[in-house]
Scaffold this active site. Structure first.
Site, PDB file in Angstrom:
ATOM      1  N   LYS A 282     -24.072  46.399  63.508  1.00  0.00           N
ATOM      2  CA  LYS A 282     -23.616  45.645  62.327  1.00  0.00           C
ATOM      3  C   LYS A 282     -23.897  46.441  61.053  1.00  0.00           C
ATOM      4  CE  LYS A 282     -24.652  41.221  64.491  1.00  0.00           C
ATOM      5  NZ  LYS A 282     -23.415  41.151  65.250  1.00  0.00           N
TER       6      LYS A 282
ATOM      7  N   LYS B  36     -17.980  44.900  68.992  1.00  0.00           N
ATOM      8  CA  LYS B  36     -16.941  44.357  68.109  1.00  0.00           C
ATOM      9  C   LYS B  36     -17.177  44.690  66.636  1.00  0.00           C
ATOM     10  CE  LYS B  36     -18.814  40.324  66.201  1.00  0.00           C
ATOM     11  NZ  LYS B  36     -20.185  40.719  66.365  1.00  0.00           N
TER      12      LYS B  36
ATOM     13  N   GLY C  38     -21.065  36.022  68.897  1.00  0.00           N
ATOM     14  CA  GLY C  38     -21.021  35.160  70.086  1.00  0.00           C
ATOM     15  C   GLY C  38     -21.425  33.719  69.801  1.00  0.00           C
ATOM     16  N   ASN C  39     -22.309  33.519  68.799  1.00  0.00           N
ATOM     17  CA  ASN C  39     -22.773  32.149  68.550  1.00  0.00           C
ATOM     18  C   ASN C  39     -21.724  31.292  67.851  1.00  0.00           C
ATOM     19  OD1 ASN C  39     -23.160  33.621  66.104  1.00  0.00           O
ATOM     20  ND2 ASN C  39     -24.384  31.944  65.362  1.00  0.00           N
TER      21      ASN C  39
ATOM     22  N   LYS D 106     -25.169  47.936  75.907  1.00  0.00           N
ATOM     23  CA  LYS D 106     -24.590  46.696  75.343  1.00  0.00           C
ATOM     24  C   LYS D 106     -24.946  45.498  76.231  1.00  0.00           C
ATOM     25  CE  LYS D 106     -21.088  44.316  73.305  1.00  0.00           C
ATOM     26  NZ  LYS D 106     -21.617  43.686  72.113  1.00  0.00           N
TER      27      LYS D 106
HETATM   28  P1  ADP Z   1     -23.457  38.818  67.636  1.00  0.00           P
HETATM   29  O1  ADP Z   1     -23.007  38.068  68.820  1.00  0.00           O
HETATM   30  O2  ADP Z   1     -23.302  38.035  66.367  1.00  0.00           O
HETATM   31  O3  ADP Z   1     -22.906  40.217  67.531  1.00  0.00           O
HETATM   32  P2  ADP Z   1     -26.004  40.075  68.323  1.00  0.00           P
HETATM   33  O4  ADP Z   1     -26.951  39.444  69.278  1.00  0.00           O
HETATM   34  O5  ADP Z   1     -25.226  41.263  68.776  1.00  0.00           O
HETATM   35  O6  ADP Z   1     -25.058  38.917  67.788  1.00  0.00           O
HETATM   36  O7  ADP Z   1     -26.795  40.498  67.000  1.00  0.00           O
HETATM   37  C1  ADP Z   1     -27.582  39.540  66.276  1.00  0.00           C
HETATM   38  C2  ADP Z   1     -29.033  39.562  66.749  1.00  0.00           C
HETATM   39  O8  ADP Z   1     -29.657  40.771  66.308  1.00  0.00           O
HETATM   40  C3  ADP Z   1     -29.942  38.496  66.211  1.00  0.00           C
HETATM   41  O9  ADP Z   1     -29.857  37.290  66.911  1.00  0.00           O
HETATM   42  C4  ADP Z   1     -31.328  39.134  66.346  1.00  0.00           C
HETATM   43  O10 ADP Z   1     -31.972  38.662  67.513  1.00  0.00           O
HETATM   44  C5  ADP Z   1     -31.049  40.610  66.537  1.00  0.00           C
HETATM   45  N1  ADP Z   1     -31.776  41.514  65.655  1.00  0.00           N
HETATM   46  C6  ADP Z   1     -32.374  42.642  66.066  1.00  0.00           C
HETATM   47  N2  ADP Z   1     -32.913  43.305  65.047  1.00  0.00           N
HETATM   48  C7  ADP Z   1     -32.673  42.587  63.942  1.00  0.00           C
HETATM   49  C8  ADP Z   1     -32.971  42.788  62.567  1.00  0.00           C
HETATM   50  N3  ADP Z   1     -33.620  43.860  62.121  1.00  0.00           N
HETATM   51  N4  ADP Z   1     -32.574  41.835  61.680  1.00  0.00           N
HETATM   52  C9  ADP Z   1     -31.904  40.747  62.102  1.00  0.00           C
HETATM   53  N5  ADP Z   1     -31.569  40.510  63.401  1.00  0.00           N
HETATM   54  C10 ADP Z   1     -31.946  41.424  64.322  1.00  0.00           C
HETATM   55 MG    MG Z   2     -23.202  41.854  68.868  1.00  0.00          MG
END
Ligand code: ADP
Ligand code: MG
Length: 311
Positions: free
Chosen positions: A270, A208, A12-13, A129
């Site tokens: 992820k 995604k 999303g970023n 989600k």
């Molecule tokens: P995207 O839009 O890229 O899918 P998400 O918000 O779904 O982003 O996932 C990324 C986020 O996961 C990071 O911003 C962070 O806040 C969070 N996060 C939670 N646990 C972890 C972890 N163990 N290591 C890294 N990031 C983490």
């Molecule tokens: Mg995500």
């Protein structure tokens, strides 16, 4: 020599950074960061781009809920809208960068994609989600729908079933063989269930990253890059002991996942997606920040997953 197939999943970023209002100008400026890198990489790789839609689909829901005189549309349609919206933004930005690089005629296509889910998926019983705006305090979030706490703040939550199959997999494969850059599975794909010989949409948002892993398995991808807003996967994230993993074996990644190091709805899918990808014969998988896609491919950034054969 055949170019390797590279799948980049944009978070999303890529469009809206933390703390930004998210004007269209900001969104296009942000998007230039990953797209410039992808344009350069297209010289040496066949490219598939997938993207998230959590902020956008949540905003669309809020918009339509604030206008009672217009009939409400289900999530499936809103996901389809975000595929058109973000697909257009990615495609036009990529076009400009390819032109700047002197590659003006590289064919690009954004595909409306739908993804089959299982109506019996246990995920339908609880929303996991996070979508839409982030609220610092729970009481700031509008009432009337499920709210969950995430490391970023409080957010509305929707159900998120697992992807079973990508309906357009044959078309995507053909386009890749023809050297098209393909933008697909936006927002995890439009969630549908099979009812006899027909498809019908469901009220959910697929992750995604999991949709990307399924796509990679069904279409044949060599390298999988998940680009997000942190440098990689960390242990003890949100604590003072937080440390990003530069390399992680499949076995360790599985252990950390089971131990709850990577939560559902953000880092969990992820890591899960990278594990699945490598188990399904993918060659390289990594999680990196959006500005370090090329560096991660050189092995100099991000969390690199070490597969069964290593590399
Ligand atoms: P995207 O839009 O890229 O899918 P998400 O918000 O779904 O982003 O996932 C990324 C986020 O996961 C990071 O911003 C962070 O806040 C969070 N996060 C939670 N646990 C972890 C972890 N163990 N290591 C890294 N990031 C983490
Ligand atoms: Mg995500």
């Amino acid at each position: 020599m055949q170019k390797p197939v590279l799948l980049v999943a944009l978070g999303g970023n890529a469009l809206i950074r933390k703390g930004q209002e998210g004007t269209l100008t900001q969104q296009f400026q942000n998007l230039a960061v990953p797209i410039r890198q992808i344009a350069r990489l297209s010289a040496t790789h066949k490219i598939i781009i997938t993207h998230g839609n959590a902020p956008q689909v949540g905003s669309l829901l809020l918009q339509q809920e604030s206008c009672p005189s217009v009939a409400k549309l289900p999530l499936e349609i809103l996901v389809a809208q975000t595929q058109g919206w973000i697909g257009y933004m990615i495609e036009s930005t990529l076009d400009s960068h390819l032109m700047e690089l002197g590659i003006p005629f590289h064919p690009i296509v954004s595909l409306i994609s739908y993804v089959v889910v299982d109506p019996k998926d246990p995920a339908f019983s609880a929303p996991t989600k996070p979508i839409g705006p982030i609220y610092k305090r729970k009481k700031d979030a509008p009432s009337g729908y499920p709210i969950i706490q995430t490391p970023k703040g409080y957010r509305r939550a929707v159900v998120s079933p697992r992807p079973v199959t990508i309906v357009e997999k044959r078309e995507i494969k053909r386009l890749i063989e023809e050297d098209f850059i393909v933008i697909c599975c936006g927002g995890g794909g439009i969630p549908v269930i099979r009812e006899g010989r027909a498809f019908s949409g469901v009220d959910a948002v697929i992750d995604k990253d999991l949709a990307s892993a399924k796509l990679a398995e069904e279409v044949g991808v060599d390298i999988f890059v998940i680009a997000t807003d942190v440098p990689g996967a960390a242990l003890d994230f949100s604590t003072e002991q937080a440390r990003f993993l530069k390399k992680v074996t499949l076995k360790k990644a599985e252990q950390y996942l089971v131990a709850g190091q990577f939560p559902a709805g953000s880092m969990g899918p992820k890591v899960d997606a990278c594990i699945r990808f490598l188990k399904n014969n993918g060659k390289r998988a990594m999680i990196t920040s959006i500005d370090a896609i090329e560096k991660a491919l050189e092995g100099k950034a991000g969390t690199q997953f070490i597969g069964l054969v290593g590399h």
